[in-house]
Design a protein around this motif. Structure first.
Motif, mmCIF file in Angstrom:
data_model
loop_
_atom_site.group_PDB
_atom_site.id
_atom_site.type_symbol
_atom_site.label_atom_id
_atom_site.label_comp_id
_atom_site.label_asym_id
_atom_site.label_seq_id
_atom_site.Cartn_x
_atom_site.Cartn_y
_atom_site.Cartn_z
ATOM 1 N N PHE A 54 0.833 -1.201 0.000
ATOM 2 C CA PHE A 54 0.000 0.000 0.000
ATOM 3 C C PHE A 54 0.872 1.257 0.000
ATOM 4 O O PHE A 54 1.832 1.360 0.784
ATOM 5 C CB PHE A 54 -0.901 0.017 1.234
ATOM 6 N N PHE A 55 0.504 2.233 -0.834
ATOM 7 C CA PHE A 55 1.253 3.482 -0.936
ATOM 8 C C PHE A 55 0.320 4.679 -0.781
ATOM 9 O O PHE A 55 -0.771 4.702 -1.384
ATOM 10 C CB PHE A 55 1.943 3.586 -2.301
ATOM 11 N N PRO A 56 0.720 5.676 -0.016
ATOM 12 C CA PRO A 56 -0.078 6.913 0.053
ATOM 13 C C PRO A 56 0.079 7.722 -1.227
ATOM 14 O O PRO A 56 0.973 7.454 -2.046
ATOM 15 C CB PRO A 56 0.536 7.648 1.255
ATOM 16 N N ALA A 57 -0.776 8.707 -1.403
ATOM 17 C CA ALA A 57 -0.709 9.567 -2.591
ATOM 18 C C ALA A 57 0.605 10.346 -2.612
ATOM 19 O O ALA A 57 1.163 10.691 -1.567
ATOM 20 C CB ALA A 57 -1.887 10.534 -2.591
ATOM 21 N N HIS A 58 1.119 10.583 -3.808
ATOM 22 C CA HIS A 58 2.344 11.366 -4.006
ATOM 23 C C HIS A 58 2.080 12.368 -5.133
ATOM 24 O O HIS A 58 1.732 11.970 -6.249
ATOM 25 C CB HIS A 58 3.501 10.437 -4.363
ATOM 26 N N LYS A 59 2.264 13.655 -4.839
ATOM 27 C CA LYS A 59 1.884 14.695 -5.805
ATOM 28 C C LYS A 59 2.673 14.608 -7.112
ATOM 29 O O LYS A 59 2.181 15.028 -8.168
ATOM 30 C CB LYS A 59 2.063 16.086 -5.185
ATOM 31 N N ASP A 60 3.901 14.080 -7.053
ATOM 32 C CA ASP A 60 4.729 13.998 -8.263
ATOM 33 C C ASP A 60 4.487 12.723 -9.061
ATOM 34 O O ASP A 60 5.058 12.563 -10.143
ATOM 35 C CB ASP A 60 6.218 14.088 -7.895
ATOM 36 N N PRO A 62 1.245 10.880 -10.117
ATOM 37 C CA PRO A 62 -0.184 10.564 -10.258
ATOM 38 C C PRO A 62 -0.360 9.156 -10.828
ATOM 39 O O PRO A 62 0.593 8.552 -11.326
ATOM 40 C CB PRO A 62 -0.677 11.638 -11.238
ATOM 41 N N PRO A 63 -1.576 8.635 -10.763
ATOM 42 C CA PRO A 63 -1.825 7.243 -11.164
ATOM 43 C C PRO A 63 -1.248 6.837 -12.511
ATOM 44 O O PRO A 63 -0.596 5.798 -12.623
ATOM 45 C CB PRO A 63 -3.356 7.173 -11.164
ATOM 46 N N ARG A 64 -1.450 7.644 -13.533
ATOM 47 C CA ARG A 64 -0.988 7.241 -14.862
ATOM 48 C C ARG A 64 0.528 7.118 -14.912
ATOM 49 O O ARG A 64 1.067 6.188 -15.540
ATOM 50 C CB ARG A 64 -1.459 8.252 -15.900
ATOM 51 N N VAL A 65 1.225 8.019 -14.236
ATOM 52 C CA VAL A 65 2.695 7.993 -14.238
ATOM 53 C C VAL A 65 3.215 6.741 -13.534
ATOM 54 O O VAL A 65 4.128 6.064 -14.021
ATOM 55 C CB VAL A 65 3.269 9.267 -13.580
ATOM 56 N N VAL A 66 2.639 6.425 -12.386
ATOM 57 C CA VAL A 66 3.075 5.231 -11.651
ATOM 58 C C VAL A 66 2.838 3.975 -12.480
ATOM 59 O O VAL A 66 3.697 3.094 -12.562
ATOM 60 C CB VAL A 66 2.360 5.139 -10.292
ATOM 61 N N ALA A 67 1.665 3.859 -13.108
ATOM 62 C CA ALA A 67 1.362 2.678 -13.917
ATOM 63 C C ALA A 67 2.365 2.536 -15.063
ATOM 64 O O ALA A 67 2.864 1.434 -15.337
ATOM 65 C CB ALA A 67 -0.059 2.766 -14.463
ATOM 66 N N GLU A 68 2.677 3.654 -15.722
ATOM 67 C CA GLU A 68 3.627 3.606 -16.828
ATOM 68 C C GLU A 68 5.024 3.217 -16.356
ATOM 69 O O GLU A 68 5.708 2.402 -16.995
ATOM 70 C CB GLU A 68 3.676 4.970 -17.531
ATOM 71 N N LYS A 69 5.455 3.792 -15.220
ATOM 72 C CA LYS A 69 6.789 3.488 -14.705
ATOM 73 C C LYS A 69 6.897 2.032 -14.249
ATOM 74 O O LYS A 69 7.909 1.375 -14.468
ATOM 75 C CB LYS A 69 7.148 4.442 -13.560
ATOM 76 N N LEU A 70 5.847 1.546 -13.607
ATOM 77 C CA LEU A 70 5.864 0.148 -13.151
ATOM 78 C C LEU A 70 5.887 -0.809 -14.341
ATOM 79 O O LEU A 70 6.637 -1.789 -14.357
ATOM 80 C CB LEU A 70 4.644 -0.143 -12.275
ATOM 81 N N LYS A 71 5.072 -0.520 -15.337
ATOM 82 C CA LYS A 71 5.012 -1.413 -16.498
ATOM 83 C C LYS A 71 6.349 -1.425 -17.226
ATOM 84 O O LYS A 71 6.840 -2.492 -17.639
ATOM 85 C CB LYS A 71 3.897 -0.972 -17.437
ATOM 86 N N SER A 72 6.977 -0.270 -17.354
ATOM 87 C CA SER A 72 8.292 -0.184 -17.994
ATOM 88 C C SER A 72 9.348 -0.913 -17.178
ATOM 89 O O SER A 72 10.186 -1.653 -17.726
ATOM 90 C CB SER A 72 8.678 1.286 -18.178
ATOM 91 N N ALA A 73 9.311 -0.731 -15.838
ATOM 92 C CA ALA A 73 10.285 -1.392 -14.970
ATOM 93 C C ALA A 73 10.122 -2.904 -15.006
ATOM 94 O O ALA A 73 11.100 -3.658 -14.993
ATOM 95 C CB ALA A 73 10.151 -0.871 -13.534
ATOM 96 N N LEU A 74 8.868 -3.366 -15.071
ATOM 97 C CA LEU A 74 8.617 -4.807 -15.150
ATOM 98 C C LEU A 74 9.165 -5.376 -16.454
ATOM 99 O O LEU A 74 9.740 -6.473 -16.478
ATOM 100 C CB LEU A 74 7.121 -5.093 -15.029
ATOM 101 N N SER A 75 9.000 -4.648 -17.550
ATOM 102 C CA SER A 75 9.540 -5.101 -18.831
ATOM 103 C C SER A 75 11.062 -5.223 -18.768
ATOM 104 O O SER A 75 11.642 -6.199 -19.251
ATOM 105 C CB SER A 75 9.122 -4.130 -19.937
ATOM 106 N N LYS A 76 11.701 -4.243 -18.129
ATOM 107 C CA LYS A 76 13.161 -4.264 -18.009
ATOM 108 C C LYS A 76 13.639 -5.396 -17.098
ATOM 109 O O LYS A 76 14.647 -6.048 -17.367
ATOM 110 C CB LYS A 76 13.667 -2.926 -17.467
#
Length: 448
Positions: A54-60, A62-76
């Motif tokens: 579980f993660f609290p909200a982070h202003k820098d 937002p949901p779309r950015v986290v999803a994109e970063k996680l998906k990219s990191a998983l691919s790597k």
């Protein structure tokens, strides 16, 4: 005094999850097609493990950015962890379970909840609804083509989110999964891997010929190639969470020292005293009406996992990415458990780990080759207490809390960390009503 986390009246039964998108994630670069050998430790762990972070909200972020970063990191990450993108197969020649490293990918789901993170209540409490934060299978794939890992990112109304991860236990043990998460966090932050994984499972292959040189009272014998899992009880079970504070754990350590343990103070660790304490409560909580013979003449056998990486000669790399844990045991008659000094009970627990030498570990692995050895005891104590999943550093910060999605089993008692990081421990116990009453009474009276 030990406390009980009673079921919160506001415990949510339905998190009102909407799945937004489901896809497969593939390795970011070409990987070699090969079959990965699975050790005798790996192959008896063919079942899913579900964790939620579980993660609290982070202003820098937002949901779309986290999803994109996680998906990219998983691919790597699927390049160094190529086996994770593979599929379980039975070798057609040997019948042995292995991983076909075929780059078939892992699952990735994005979801949303109608609730805010704070509406979920006490995150430590084992809410069965947390299972909704896990995407359990890819509906468009056949059963034999299911991924070994599926990640679900679920957004809450507040901007906080949960990362639910399902992995097949053949892929990781607790330590190697923690390293995997450290690496995932590093790649999400565009940093290099924190630790380069060691994927050579042949390091834990049985000897040729196999030689089981110890009796291995912690293992049962099975002749076929598919040993059973722990039987799921059909009994109606109560479940409660008992919280021991760091002060309670200190009391147990002092009790062990005062009852003759000063000569063996190295054995008086937090894990050993808590395990001994839980064993005593569990062993003496059996309902006389449900068993034959004298309750106190019954032998109670405790099982728990020991990391063997540093115990082998030569030692395994700490970065070993498979399962490198074996089952240790302690056993005694209930009458002895009731009457013996607490220091002796702690000593019996510590002897289980001390027994795990290089030769003993190799013998246990060979036992698995000969007998399809499977853990055999009254109950297994599974510890998530010190794994440190909530210490993983992601670009959006560390988790507020990380926990397994629990299932209630009479034969498994779970230790997991407290949310305030004060070195307390939570003990999840599932027992029939009469046994739960006895367990609770034994636990409370011990600190009276």
């Amino acid at each position: 005094m030990a406390t009980i986390c009673e079921e919160p009246p506001s415990l949510l039964q339905d998190l009102k999850i909407t799945i937004q998108n489901v896809s497969l994630v593939f390795p970011s670069q070409r990987t070699e097609r090969k079959s990965m050998f699975l050790s005798n430790i790996d192959k008896v762990l063919n079942f899913p493990v579900e964790t939620v972070h579980f993660f609290p909200a982070h202003k820098d972020f937002p949901p779309r950015v986290v999803a994109e970063k996680l998906k990219s990191a998983l691919s790597k990450i699927l390049a160094p962890y190529d086996f994770l993108a593979g599929r379980l197969r039975s070798n057609p020649e040997t019948g042995r379970l292995e991983i076909d490293c075929n780059s078939a990918g892992i699952g990735f789901a994005v979801a949303s909840s109608d609730y805010a993170l704070d509406s979920l209540g006490n995150l430590v409490y084992p809410n069965p609804a947390f299972g909704q934060l896990i995407y359990k299978s890819m509906d468009n794939l056949e059963q034999d083509d299911q991924p070994l890992c599926i990640v679900q990112v679920t957004w809450f109304k507040c901007g906080g989110f949960a990362m639910g991860i399902l992995t097949n236990h053949v892929t990781f043990d607790g330590l190697s999964f923690k390293i995997f998460l450290d690496n995932l966090g590093a790649l999400a932050a565009d940093k290099p891997l924190a630790v380069i994984p060691c994927n050579d499972r042949q390091l834990l292959a049985s000897r040729s010929p196999p030689c089981a040189s110890f009796p291995h009272l912690e293992l049962a014998k099975f002749k076929d190639s598919n040993p059973p899992v722990f039987d799921v009880t059909s009994e109606a079970l109560d479940f409660k969470v008992f919280r021991l504070t760091s002060h309670n754990i200190g009391q147990l350590k002092e009790k062990a020292k005062a009852s003759g343990g000063k000569r063996n103070e190295a054995r008086i660790t937090g894990f050993n005293v808590v395990t001994a304490f839980v064993w005593r409560c569990k062993a003496l909580s059996w309902d006389k009406e449900t068993i034959q013979g004298s309750n106190l003449d019954r032998v109670s056998k405790l099982l728990y996992a020991v990391d063997i990486r540093a115990r082998l000669v030569p030692p395994l790399p700490r970065s070993y990415a498979g399962n490198a844990v074996l089952t240790a045991y302690a056993m005694a008659k209930c009458k002895e458990i009731e009457e013996m000094e607490f220091s002796r009970l702690v000593e019996l627990v510590s002897e289980g780990a001390k027994r795990m030498t290089d030769e003993y570990a190799r013998s246990a692995i060979d036992w698995g080759e000969i007998y399809q050895g499977f853990p055999d005891g009254e109950f297994l104590l599974s510890s998530w207490w010190k794994l440190g999943f909530d210490e993983v550093d992601y670009p959006w910060g560390k988790p507020r809390y990380s926990c397994p999605v629990v299932f209630h089993r009479k034969d498994i008692i779970l230790l997991f960390p407290d949310i305030d990081k004060n070195n307390g421990v939570n003990i999840l116990v599932s027992l029939p009503s009469k046994e739960m009453d006895k367990f609770q009474s034994l636990l409370r009276n011990y600190f009276a």
